[in-house]
Design an enzyme around this catalytic site. Structure first.
Site, PDB file in Angstrom:
ATOM      1  N   GLU A  66       3.610  21.683  -8.662  1.00 31.14           N
ATOM      2  CA  GLU A  66       2.195  22.068  -8.762  1.00 31.14           C
ATOM      3  C   GLU A  66       1.532  21.837  -7.398  1.00 31.14           C
ATOM      4  O   GLU A  66       1.790  20.837  -6.726  1.00 31.14           O
ATOM      5  CB  GLU A  66       1.502  21.194  -9.824  1.00 31.14           C
ATOM      6  CG  GLU A  66       0.042  21.538 -10.041  1.00 31.14           C
ATOM      7  CD  GLU A  66      -0.639  20.646 -11.083  1.00 31.14           C
ATOM      8  OE1 GLU A  66      -0.225  19.480 -11.240  1.00 31.14           O
ATOM      9  OE2 GLU A  66      -1.578  21.128 -11.738  1.00 31.14           O
ATOM     10  N   LYS A 140      -2.953  28.029 -15.140  1.00 32.84           N
ATOM     11  CA  LYS A 140      -2.981  26.814 -15.978  1.00 32.84           C
ATOM     12  C   LYS A 140      -4.006  26.967 -17.101  1.00 32.84           C
ATOM     13  O   LYS A 140      -5.187  27.231 -16.851  1.00 32.84           O
ATOM     14  CB  LYS A 140      -3.317  25.620 -15.086  1.00 32.84           C
ATOM     15  CG  LYS A 140      -3.204  24.262 -15.753  1.00 32.84           C
ATOM     16  CD  LYS A 140      -3.472  23.185 -14.688  1.00 32.84           C
ATOM     17  CE  LYS A 140      -3.151  21.790 -15.132  1.00 32.84           C
ATOM     18  NZ  LYS A 140      -3.304  20.830 -14.015  1.00 32.84           N
ATOM     19  N   CYS A 181       1.697  21.391 -15.503  1.00 30.66           N
ATOM     20  CA  CYS A 181       1.305  19.986 -15.612  1.00 30.66           C
ATOM     21  C   CYS A 181       0.652  19.644 -16.959  1.00 30.66           C
ATOM     22  O   CYS A 181       1.360  19.470 -17.949  1.00 30.66           O
ATOM     23  CB  CYS A 181       0.422  19.599 -14.421  1.00 30.66           C
ATOM     24  SG  CYS A 181       0.532  17.820 -14.075  1.00 30.66           S
TER      25      CYS A 181
END
Ligand SMILES: O=C(O)CCC(=O)C(=O)O
Length: 308
Positions: A66, A140, A181
């Site tokens: 990330e 994300k 994440c």
């Protein structure tokens, strides 16, 4: 691919079976735990050389962390952001990934970078095929907004906008689901991916020194074992002088919850063998998919309660 979750999806076989992966479903994956600096140009050059080295060692699927082109901070995201849709001239990070994927004939799950699009910023992962084509873009979905007093406070939503679609991509190295994440904390996403025939979920991530030791490995194993699939995570290397200190410990977990490969916090590339026939074997040994009691529970109930 936009998709909403419905429990039926988890119980039924995927509408479209994944194409049989070539090479009997056996591949080498490289997870590149690169060090990230505040110099974008050198981050790009460095990531390129790490990818080239991994490809030279036989990796066919290469995963980056990330925010590999910039420091992980709300101040940095707007400064380092690139407009990926505007073409590779406007996105040197994507241009490099495309070039090296084509040059080395590898599939790249390109970690994430800050993306600027139509006045918004996203935390975005690009997936490139071995001809350098951009096959998918995952923004994300769950932003990292947490406050653990005295430990860690971060609010990605101060600068970033969440994505609104899920990402499943068919590649030469199997059907890949992408999360970034904090996305790993939401089991519904992984469950939906598994229901859609994903072989491996790749989560570029950057856990921290508070949640990393307790949750990082646990969550990867949980996503893998609940769904009997492979999970790969890729963190930046730890930099103790950074504003946000990454936990590291990039890992590949197999469909029985076993650690296939892992590392500590320093810069390194782990290269591991993955074998999708293990997925079938585990599902045959322990057929939890067909044993689910959809008559007693469903995820739809969970989300309904949560939104009350
Ligand atoms: O979930 C966590 O503990 C860390 C998540 C994170 O660092 C992120 O989403 O960037």
């Amino acid at each position: 691919m936009a998709a909403s979750f419905h429990p039926e999806m988890a119980r039924q076989p995927p509408a479209e079976r994944p194409p049989t992966p070539p090479n009997g479903g056996k591949y080498k994956i490289a997870v590149c735990q690169v060090a990230v600096t505040s110099d974008k140009g050198s981050n790009i050059a460095h990531a390129r050389s790490v990818i080239e080295a991994a490809a030279d060692k036989g990796a066919q699927l290469i995963v980056l962390p990330e925010m590999w082109n910039c420091p992980y901070s709300n101040n940095s995201f707007p400064i380092y952001a690139e407009d990926i849709d505007a073409g590779f001239e406007a996105s040197p990070s994507s241009a490099m990934l495309s070039e090296v994927a084509c040059q080395k004939k590898v599939t790249i799950v390109g970690g994430s970078i800050p993306e600027r699009s139509n006045g918004h910023l996203y935390n975005t992962c690009c997936v490139f095929d071995k001809d350098g084509h951009l096959k998918a873009k995952h923004r994300k979905v769950h932003l990292f907004d947490i406050d653990i007093p005295g430990k860690i406070t971060f609010k990605e939503s101060d600068t970033l906008t969440p994505g609104d679609s899920l990402t499943i991509v068919d590649t030469d190295v199997g059907r890949i689901g992408v999360g970034i994440c904090y996305d790993i904390r939401f089991p519904e996403l992984a469950m939906l991916y598994a229901a859609r025939g994903v072989h491996i979920i790749c989560y570029p991530g950057a856990f921290n020194m508070t949640t990393g030791p307790l949750h990082w490995e646990l969550l990867q194993k949980a996503r893998a074992v609940d769904n009997q699939i492979y999970v790969a995570t890729c963190s930046p290397a730890r930099d103790t002088s950074a504003g946000y200190i990454a936990w590291g410990h990039s890992t590949v977990v197999g469909p029985f919850g076993e650690i296939v490969a892992t590392t500590e916090h320093e810069e390194t590339t782990i290269i591991a063998d993955i074998d999708y026939t293990e997925i079938d074997k585990r599902r045959l040994n322990m057929p939890i998919e067909s044993q689910r009691r959809g008559d007693l529970y469903s995820l739809l109930d969970v989300t309904r309660h949560a939104s009350k």
